[in-house]
Motif scaffolding. Structure first.
Motif, mmCIF file in Angstrom:
data_model
loop_
_atom_site.group_PDB
_atom_site.id
_atom_site.type_symbol
_atom_site.label_atom_id
_atom_site.label_comp_id
_atom_site.label_asym_id
_atom_site.label_seq_id
_atom_site.Cartn_x
_atom_site.Cartn_y
_atom_site.Cartn_z
ATOM 1 N N CYS A 183 18.780 32.511 0.090
ATOM 2 C CA CYS A 183 17.293 32.855 -0.327
ATOM 3 C C CYS A 183 16.237 31.213 0.446
ATOM 4 C CB CYS A 183 16.398 33.759 -0.654
ATOM 5 S SG CYS A 183 16.500 32.721 -2.613
ATOM 6 N N CYS B 162 18.740 33.170 -8.726
ATOM 7 C CA CYS B 162 19.822 34.064 -7.837
ATOM 8 C C CYS B 162 21.156 32.962 -8.728
ATOM 9 C CB CYS B 162 19.949 33.133 -6.180
ATOM 10 S SG CYS B 162 18.363 33.979 -6.123
ATOM 11 N N CYS C 115 16.115 29.306 -2.820
ATOM 12 C CA CYS C 115 17.486 28.854 -3.014
ATOM 13 C C CYS C 115 17.161 27.015 -2.399
ATOM 14 C CB CYS C 115 18.537 28.879 -2.699
ATOM 15 S SG CYS C 115 18.978 30.314 -4.645
ATOM 16 N N GLU D 207 23.112 31.716 -6.511
ATOM 17 C CA GLU D 207 22.992 29.636 -6.364
ATOM 18 C C GLU D 207 22.392 28.575 -7.086
ATOM 19 O OE1 GLU D 207 22.711 32.414 -4.179
ATOM 20 O OE2 GLU D 207 22.713 31.694 -2.430
HETATM 21 ZN ZN LIG Z 1 18.157 32.656 -3.984
#
Ligand SMILES: [Zn+2]
Length: 138
Positions: A118, A81, A121, A83
């Motif tokens: 998410c 991701c 993360c 992040e």
């Molecule tokens: Zn994520």
């Protein structure tokens, strides 16, 4: 020794760590400003079943520094991701404590959306520094 923005040291009591800013006002930031930073790194590239840059993220550390990154999606779930990319940039610079984090994407009409991190993360950021979950999402 634990220091501002430094790696957590298990031998140092938590109370010696820097007190986190609690609000956007304390940080002299706005969510819109940070979302604009995150949007600036969006660079969607799609190649078959792979893509990158479809989500951008900017995080602000307790020291006030900003780090950004984009997602990379590849087959076999080996991507990450936006992040994660922003956290990697932060850690590369020697910081660990996130004050605020914003991730965004755009739809095909150009409308900007703010995304919630998410679960992976959120756990990742918490494990990078245990105080990250306390303040980064308020
Ligand atoms: Zn994520």
């Amino acid at each position: 020794l634990a220091s501002d923005g430094g790696a957590p040291d298990q031998d140092v009591p938590r109370r010696t760590w820097r007190t986190f800013p609690k609000s956007w006002r304390d940080l002299n930031l706005s969510a819109t400003d940070v979302a604009t930073s995150a949007a600036a790194v969006l660079n969607p590239q799609v190649f078959g079943d792979r893509s990158s840059g479809t989500v951008g993220c900017t995080l602000v550390t307790v020291a006030g520094n900003r780090y950004s990154g984009v997602c990379i999606d590849v087959p076999c779930s080996m991507g990450f991701c936006a992040e994660h990319a922003a956290v990697a940039a932060m850690v590369t610079a020697g910081e660990f404590q996130i004050a605020k984090v914003v991730a965004v994407c755009r739809d095909e009409t150009g409308h900007l959306y703010v995304l919630s991190p998410c679960g992976r993360c959120r756990e990742f950021m918490h494990q990078v520094h245990p105080e990250n979950m306390v303040s980064a999402f308020k």
